[in-house]
Design a protein around this motif. Structure first.
Motif, mmCIF file in Angstrom:
data_model
loop_
_atom_site.group_PDB
_atom_site.id
_atom_site.type_symbol
_atom_site.label_atom_id
_atom_site.label_comp_id
_atom_site.label_asym_id
_atom_site.label_seq_id
_atom_site.Cartn_x
_atom_site.Cartn_y
_atom_site.Cartn_z
ATOM 1 N N SER A 78 -42.185 27.436 19.598
ATOM 2 C CA SER A 78 -41.095 28.405 19.478
ATOM 3 C C SER A 78 -41.423 29.390 18.356
ATOM 4 O O SER A 78 -42.288 29.128 17.504
ATOM 5 N N GLU A 79 -40.716 30.498 18.347
ATOM 6 C CA GLU A 79 -40.918 31.492 17.291
ATOM 7 C C GLU A 79 -40.616 30.893 15.922
ATOM 8 O O GLU A 79 -41.329 31.150 14.951
ATOM 9 N N ALA A 80 -39.575 30.075 15.845
ATOM 10 C CA ALA A 80 -39.221 29.433 14.576
ATOM 11 C C ALA A 80 -40.333 28.489 14.115
ATOM 12 O O ALA A 80 -40.655 28.427 12.923
ATOM 13 N N GLU A 81 -40.930 27.750 15.053
ATOM 14 C CA GLU A 81 -42.020 26.833 14.703
ATOM 15 C C GLU A 81 -43.245 27.617 14.220
ATOM 16 O O GLU A 81 -43.886 27.229 13.241
ATOM 17 N N ILE A 82 -43.540 28.710 14.888
ATOM 18 C CA ILE A 82 -44.693 29.544 14.507
ATOM 19 C C ILE A 82 -44.473 30.125 13.112
ATOM 20 O O ILE A 82 -45.352 30.057 12.248
ATOM 21 N N ASP A 83 -43.289 30.690 12.889
ATOM 22 C CA ASP A 83 -42.983 31.270 11.576
ATOM 23 C C ASP A 83 -43.013 30.212 10.479
ATOM 24 O O ASP A 83 -43.504 30.470 9.373
ATOM 25 N N ALA A 84 -42.488 29.021 10.771
ATOM 26 C CA ALA A 84 -42.500 27.938 9.776
ATOM 27 C C ALA A 84 -43.937 27.566 9.424
ATOM 28 O O ALA A 84 -44.256 27.331 8.255
ATOM 29 N N TYR A 85 -44.812 27.527 10.417
ATOM 30 C CA TYR A 85 -46.219 27.189 10.180
ATOM 31 C C TYR A 85 -46.894 28.266 9.327
ATOM 32 O O TYR A 85 -47.574 27.968 8.350
ATOM 33 N N ILE A 86 -46.694 29.509 9.693
ATOM 34 C CA ILE A 86 -47.346 30.627 8.998
ATOM 35 C C ILE A 86 -46.839 30.761 7.570
ATOM 36 O O ILE A 86 -47.601 31.093 6.665
ATOM 37 N N ASN A 87 -45.554 30.501 7.350
ATOM 38 C CA ASN A 87 -44.956 30.706 6.030
ATOM 39 C C ASN A 87 -44.984 29.471 5.139
ATOM 40 O O ASN A 87 -44.536 29.529 3.998
ATOM 41 N N ASN A 88 -45.533 28.372 5.624
ATOM 42 C CA ASN A 88 -45.606 27.146 4.846
ATOM 43 C C ASN A 88 -46.608 27.315 3.694
ATOM 44 O O ASN A 88 -47.755 27.722 3.916
ATOM 45 N N ASP A 89 -46.188 27.019 2.472
ATOM 46 C CA ASP A 89 -47.037 27.214 1.294
ATOM 47 C C ASP A 89 -48.327 26.398 1.352
ATOM 48 O O ASP A 89 -49.386 26.888 0.968
ATOM 49 N N ALA A 90 -48.249 25.174 1.835
ATOM 50 C CA ALA A 90 -49.454 24.335 1.922
ATOM 51 C C ALA A 90 -50.437 24.929 2.934
ATOM 52 O O ALA A 90 -51.655 24.925 2.706
ATOM 53 N N ASN A 91 -49.910 25.433 4.054
ATOM 54 C CA ASN A 91 -50.780 26.054 5.050
ATOM 55 C C ASN A 91 -51.418 27.328 4.517
ATOM 56 O O ASN A 91 -52.583 27.617 4.796
#
Length: 137
Positions: A78-91
């Protein structure tokens, strides 16, 4: 009592959303093509920011980022999952490490703008994906 219950509901909702995003983050970490694309974007962005003689093809970079997002969506994220992945500090930190390792493998350093300029010129000359996101000023 109402404040306490609304805080509890807020905490529970936040925990549920975080838990829902965790499987997607784990899955997106395993999407090699998408992560390779993110590496290209990260490398091109660092080069354009550090090298005064190289700029970015920002429209092309945005189109490339949108294509990566579309590919992830087509794989069921989902868009929310993608954004969460991209914006995750560890990632983000892991991507910086990958980017810096890429620079090192090419004889450049993220701390040396001159070496990034040389790398950027080489990427553009080779027509690599990173080079296609850059332009000479």
């Amino acid at each position: 009592m109402k404040r306490v219950s609304s805080k509890i509901v807020g905490l529970a909702l936040g925990a549920a959303l975080t838990a829902a995003a965790l499987p997607a983050q784990a899955g997106l970490k395993d999407e090699a093509g998408i992560n390779q694309g993110l590496l290209h974007l990260a490398a091109a962005d660092k080069i354009r920011r550090e090298c005064g003689s190289i700029g970015g093809r920002l429209f092309r970079a945005q189109s490339y980022a949108n294509a990566l997002k579309k590919a992830a969506a087509e794989r069921g994220y989902s868009e929310a999952e993608i954004d969460a992945y991209i914006n995750n500090d560890a990632n983000k930190a892991a991507m910086r490490e990958r980017r810096n390792a890429y620079f090192k493998s090419k004889g450049a350093s993220n701390l040396d703008p001159a070496s990034l300029c040389v790398l950027g010129q080489a990427e553009m000359a080779n027509g690599s994906q990173i080079g296609q996101l850059l332009r000479a000023k």
